[in-house]
Design an enzyme around this catalytic site. Structure first.
Site, mmCIF file in Angstrom:
data_model
loop_
_atom_site.group_PDB
_atom_site.id
_atom_site.type_symbol
_atom_site.label_atom_id
_atom_site.label_comp_id
_atom_site.label_asym_id
_atom_site.label_seq_id
_atom_site.Cartn_x
_atom_site.Cartn_y
_atom_site.Cartn_z
ATOM 1 N N SER A 48 0.835 -1.190 0.000
ATOM 2 C CA SER A 48 0.000 0.000 0.000
ATOM 3 C C SER A 48 0.878 1.251 0.000
ATOM 4 C CB SER A 48 -0.944 -0.063 1.208
ATOM 5 O OG SER A 48 -2.104 0.649 0.939
ATOM 6 N N HIS A 69 -7.110 -6.145 1.433
ATOM 7 C CA HIS A 69 -5.989 -5.270 1.086
ATOM 8 C C HIS A 69 -4.762 -5.681 1.911
ATOM 9 C CE1 HIS A 69 -3.895 -1.769 -0.250
ATOM 10 N NE2 HIS A 69 -4.030 -1.070 0.862
HETATM 11 C C1 MCU Z 1 -2.814 2.220 -1.516
HETATM 12 O O1 MCU Z 1 -2.146 3.009 -0.545
HETATM 13 C C2 MCU Z 1 -2.835 3.891 0.320
HETATM 14 C C3 MCU Z 1 -3.734 4.822 -0.456
HETATM 15 O O2 MCU Z 1 -2.956 5.569 -1.362
HETATM 16 C C4 MCU Z 1 -4.459 5.759 0.504
HETATM 17 O O3 MCU Z 1 -5.375 6.584 -0.177
HETATM 18 C C5 MCU Z 1 -5.188 4.997 1.554
HETATM 19 O O4 MCU Z 1 -5.683 5.881 2.483
HETATM 20 O O5 MCU Z 1 -4.291 4.149 2.209
HETATM 21 C C6 MCU Z 1 -3.652 3.191 1.416
HETATM 22 C C7 MCU Z 1 -2.804 2.421 2.384
HETATM 23 O O6 MCU Z 1 -1.660 2.741 2.597
HETATM 24 O O7 MCU Z 1 -3.448 1.463 3.071
HETATM 25 C C8 MCU Z 1 -2.747 0.787 4.084
#
Ligand code: MCU
Length: 404
Positions: A216, A350
């Protein structure tokens, strides 16, 4: 002076000869790496095989110059400046605890950061153990025979929200107003860890067999590390989504086609992963002389495999597929298409690792960290694009050369 002499001189100076070195008089230009290109305008993905001045990239050593140009542009527009190795750094390794401790100095400031390496049992291979550096620990299964290091990147540069700007160890060292984004600060820390491992043979890590991963937001960071730190042999961004293995232009197209995806405009308001300067460009993406296909391509020819999750529109699955497809042309041009993998499926939370991708992941570990001669022909998507259509010809308008 003969052309061959120019090439030799260029090599000595570590300046890659450019395609136009073949034209009389132009070889002396070396490889200019400006941080911006004024008046650039392209609503499609920029051509990887054109230098800043529009001349063609023809050879593998041309690509080294093009790569340097891309790195400077990414710092100029969205990442801020990545400092090199400080002139004064010390490091220690405790073989009993596995703790690697690094102290870096800058002016009157200094910081110390420490991380623990977990080793496999048994005898290390010649040259030392391969290593996976996991951002905030990482969340992929690591095969036996590989050491792991959990990197506290969020202490190096905090990433809670916009109030994290300039907060963390990196900024204690370089000042809260340093232009480096959090992701750039994290790259700096990874590079210092590798420096320390090179300096400390008793840590028994093979610094030519290092992988970096994260999921992420940390997947975006892992990709940055692989792009900017050439000592990383294998880069594994997991579900990095927008700002990672996706392209800004494609995410905007995906959103304008009705899908709820994260765009550049949103991301700069959410967190400090990008420099403050990037906010000046997020509403006119066509002026960016790069997109993230070129960030991905900076990893080439080294190993790169990214994994995405089509269950979350926010991660922008069409943008990921289009962006990695565009980056793949660079791996093809370098004659190493198999060094670049991509898989995008759903059916899992996720950052939860889907077991049906483990064989793919292991093949990359086998090839790049464990010296095994296996196939890594692994590049596909399950095509869940939330009713948005991917048409490669609309975005990728270059022919892929075979670089000599
Ligand atoms: C996918 O990574 C991020 C994303 O860019 C954000 O918008 C969200 O809030 O959080 C994601 C993340 O890091 O989830 C753990």
């Amino acid at each position: 002076m003969k052309f061959s002499t120019v090439i030799q001189l260029s090599s000595v100076l570590l300046v890659a000869p450019r395609a136009n070195a073949q034209l009389p008089g132009l070889g002396w230009l070396g490889c200019p790496t400006p941080s911006t290109i004024p008046n650039f305008n392209n609503s499609k993905l920029p051509d990887p095989f054109l230098f800043n001045d529009g001349l063609p990239v023809l050879t593998k050593s041309d690509w080294e110059c093009r790569r340097a140009q891309i790195g400077a542009l990414i710092q100029g527009y969205e990442a801020g400046v990545l400092p090199g190795k400080p002139s004064h750094v010390t490091s220690t390794f405790n073989a009993t605890s596995g703790v690697l401790s690094i102290t870096a100095f800058n002016g009157g400031n200094n910081i110390t950061f420490a991380q623990t390496i977990k080793y496999p049992t048994g005898t290390a291979p010649a040259g030392g153990w391969p290593l996976v550096i996991g951002y905030d620990g990482g969340s992929i299964p690591v095969p036996s025979g590989i050491a792991t290091l959990s990197y506290a990147n969020s202490a190096m540069a905090v990433q809670n929200d916009l109030t994290s700007r300039g907060v963390g160890l990196f900024y204690d060292l370089y000042g809260a107003n340093h232009t480096a984004s959090s992701m750039t600060a994290w790259v700096w820390g990874v590079s210092r860890i590798i420096d320390a491992l090179e300096d400390l043979p008793k840590a028994n890590i093979n610094t030519k067999k290092i992988a970096v991963t994260g999921c992420s937001r940390d997947g975006k960071g892992a990709l940055m590390a692989g792009a900017f730190e050439p000592r990383i042999a294998l880069t594994i961004p997991q579900e990095s989504g927008s700002g990672g293995d996706t392209c800004w232009r494609l995410s905007l197209y995906e959103q304008s086609s009705g899908s709820v995806v994260q765009t550049a405009t949103e991301i700069v308001q959410e967190n400090v992963w990008f420099s403050t300067n990037f906010a000046n460009y997020v509403n006119e993406l066509e002026v960016l002389p790069y997109d993230h296909h070129l960030l991905l391509a900076m990893v080439a020819p080294r190993g790169l495999v990214s994994y995405e999750n089509t269950d979350f529109a926010w991660l922008s699955p069409l943008s990921a597929w289009g962006c990695v497809s565009a980056a793949h042309t660079v791996y093809e041009a370098l004659g190493v298409a198999q060094n670049h993998g991509f898989e995008q499926i759903g059916g899992h939370e996720h950052c939860a690792w889907p077991a049906n991708l483990t064989a793919s992941l292991n093949s990359f570990f086998d090839k790049f960290l464990l010296n095994e001669n296996v196939s890594t022909d692994d590049f596909s998507t399950n095509d869940v694009f939330y009713n948005v259509t991917w048409n490669a010809a609309n975005w990728i308008n270059w022919k892929t050369p075979r670089l000599l």
